[in-house]
Design a protein around this motif. Structure first.
Motif, mmCIF file in Angstrom:
data_model
loop_
_atom_site.group_PDB
_atom_site.id
_atom_site.type_symbol
_atom_site.label_atom_id
_atom_site.label_comp_id
_atom_site.label_asym_id
_atom_site.label_seq_id
_atom_site.Cartn_x
_atom_site.Cartn_y
_atom_site.Cartn_z
ATOM 1 N N ASN A 271 11.112 -4.272 -5.538
ATOM 2 C CA ASN A 271 9.909 -4.663 -4.789
ATOM 3 C C ASN A 271 9.084 -3.267 -4.532
ATOM 4 O OD1 ASN A 271 10.609 -7.520 -4.379
ATOM 5 N ND2 ASN A 271 11.831 -7.118 -2.592
ATOM 6 N N ARG A 274 7.450 -2.896 -7.882
ATOM 7 C CA ARG A 274 6.217 -3.824 -8.007
ATOM 8 C C ARG A 274 5.138 -3.307 -7.129
ATOM 9 N NH1 ARG A 274 8.025 -9.774 -6.987
ATOM 10 N NH2 ARG A 274 9.340 -9.283 -8.736
ATOM 11 N N SER A 275 5.167 -3.210 -5.845
ATOM 12 C CA SER A 275 4.073 -2.655 -5.097
ATOM 13 C C SER A 275 3.509 -1.478 -5.313
ATOM 14 C CB SER A 275 4.787 -2.386 -3.499
ATOM 15 O OG SER A 275 5.635 -1.619 -3.663
ATOM 16 N N TYR A 276 4.283 -0.523 -6.039
ATOM 17 C CA TYR A 276 3.600 0.624 -6.640
ATOM 18 C C TYR A 276 2.661 0.151 -7.765
ATOM 19 C CZ TYR A 276 2.857 5.003 -9.370
ATOM 20 O OH TYR A 276 2.396 6.205 -9.776
ATOM 21 N N GLU A 278 1.100 -2.460 -8.249
ATOM 22 C CA GLU A 278 0.019 -3.265 -8.066
ATOM 23 C C GLU A 278 -1.103 -2.104 -7.301
ATOM 24 O OE1 GLU A 278 1.536 -5.905 -5.104
ATOM 25 O OE2 GLU A 278 2.200 -7.359 -6.660
ATOM 26 N N THR A 279 -0.850 -1.350 -6.819
ATOM 27 C CA THR A 279 -1.573 -0.225 -6.395
ATOM 28 C C THR A 279 -2.311 0.834 -7.401
ATOM 29 O OG1 THR A 279 0.307 1.412 -5.621
ATOM 30 C CG2 THR A 279 -0.376 -0.103 -4.006
#
Length: 435
Positions: A271, A274-276, A278-279
């Motif tokens: 996660n 994935r969040s990195y 997305e940024t």
């Protein structure tokens, strides 16, 4: 090992063996394999007898029993025998794997009573002797009825050698043999692991579901209250004893908890990645058709690490086998149903085992080639050094001469000696040459 029956076994020869030089060494891996085979056969409620083969070394009257494997059985003319084709292939595979030192079939193991081999053991033994061309195959019997009666560390097994009786028309009979247990360094690891696992093994009896249900029901509770607090306390103690976990359950719970924590940590890391991603703004790194260059704040080492991690995932995941399917059929609701055949079959398993044997054989051949190349290099180095020493001694040089025309002046002229290292030469007169 145990008291024999009053009726003597007609297949057993009593008395000591005439050859006192016989020696048999039994390795623990054979005992572990036999125990594992019998345990699985019993727990799975499999039908048929238990028969297996033991491979080792034979040097005259000296035997070593080192490895064992179970055998596939078949019925022939009312007798239980081995599957000849399967047994021949499996024995050849074991010979390919165990080439140095070379191991071959030396014995068969089976279940049997304390009073010795029975007539049901003869067809299998005669078949193996015919297939291998070896009449000296031993027979190892495991006595299951002695498991609860053993004392002093004795083993519930007996070893027999087959003997052709000349007086009774060549009938096959057996003579009991003595053996000793021999443990190698590699086997000590396996034995120690099994001993540690066996120390925590506890036989747990199944709880009586009727008693537990009655105690948990409302009617059972009212009955317990009617009988007084003493009865209620006794039932609570009994329920506490039934709910007590065994050491095996504690170990299983600890293992499952560790795996659960590892999976949670892996999920958190995924996660985070994935969040990195997305940024990260869209650019050539995220879309190959985009013409926008990446921003200056893009962390390229992190992206390369993520790309390397993704490229290693196919290597870590097992390959997906292609499963043949039958044509789909539709039900009344229009939904399709796919019938999938079993993913594995016995021929596929046999093929994989054969490939494993060939791979092991190739690795052994490669290891032997490397060792031979290393030995050849050492020999070549020794030969080269001797040649250099010989050439240096030949070129070191000394003259000789006298009246034979070596140097002018005959014996009194002296002899030139020296060395190539310092470039200096000196002359020895005739008196020094004689000394």
């Amino acid at each position: 090992m145990a008291a024999k029956d009053e009726m003597p076994n007609p297949l057993l020869i009593t008395g000591k063996a005439p050859d006192a030089s016989l020696a048999v060494q039994l390795h623990p891996l054979v005992l572990l394999t036999i125990s594992d085979y019998i345990t699985r056969h019993t727990l799975r409620s499999q039908e048929g007898p238990i028969v297996g083969a033991v491979i080792g070394q034979q040097d005259g009257r000296h035997f070593t029993l080192e490895h064992a494997f179970q055998c596939r059985l078949a019925e022939q003319r009312g007798d239980v025998v081995l599957d000849s084709e399967w047994f021949t292939d499996r024995l050849e595979q074991y010979r390919e794997v165990h080439k140095a030192p070379a191991l071959d079939l030396v014995a068969l193991f089976a279940l049997g009573p304390v009073d010795g081999p029975q007539k049901v053991h003869l067809p299998v033994l005669k078949q193996v002797q015919h297939l291998t061309g070896n009449d000296g195959i031993l027979l190892l019997l495991f006595h299951g009825e002695l498991m609860d009666k053993l004392q002093g560390g004795k083993l519930p097994i007996s070893l027999y050698e087959s003997v052709r009786s000349e007086q009774e028309g060549g009938e096959l009979r057996f003579r009991e043999m003595s053996f000793e247990v021999e443990t190698g360094e590699a086997e000590m690891i396996a034995v120690d692991t099994v001993a540690k696992g066996g120390s925590t093994a506890v036989a747990v009896q199944k709880a009586d579901t009727t008693t537990t249900t009655a105690a948990a029901s409302p009617e059972g509770s009212r009955t317990a209250k009617g009988k007084g607090k003493g009865k209620t306390r006794d039932k609570q103690e009994e329920e506490g004893e039934l709910n007590t976990l065994s050491p095996e359950d504690d170990e299983l719970i600890a293992s499952l908890t560790a795996k659960s924590n590892a999976i949670k940590m892996l999920n958190d890391r995924i996660n985070l990645i994935r969040s990195y991603l997305e940024t990260v703004p869209s650019s050539q790194l995220t879309d190959a058709s985009s013409t926008t260059p990446p921003s200056e704040t893009t962390n390229h080492p992190v992206l390369r690490s993520i790309n390397a991690l993704l490229s290693r995932i196919p290597l870590l995941s097992p390959p997906v086998a292609s499963i043949p399917t039958q044509p789909t059929t539709s039900d009344s609701n229009g939904h399709g149903t796919v019938h999938i055949q079993p993913p594995t079959s016995q021929p596929t398993i046999n093929t994989k085992e054969a490939l494993d044997v060939h791979l092991t054989s190739l690795l052994a051949a490669l290891t032997r080639s490397v060792a031979e190349a290393s030995a050849m290099g050492s020999k070549f180095h020794v030969v080269s050094r001797e040649r250099e020493n010989k050439a240096r001694n030949d070129n070191f040089g000394g003259g000789g001469g006298g009246g034979n025309g070596g140097f002018p002046g005959g014996r009194g002229a002296g002899m030139m000696v020296g060395s190539f290292g310092d470039g200096e030469w000196s002359t020895l007169d005739a008196s020094e040459q004689e000394l």
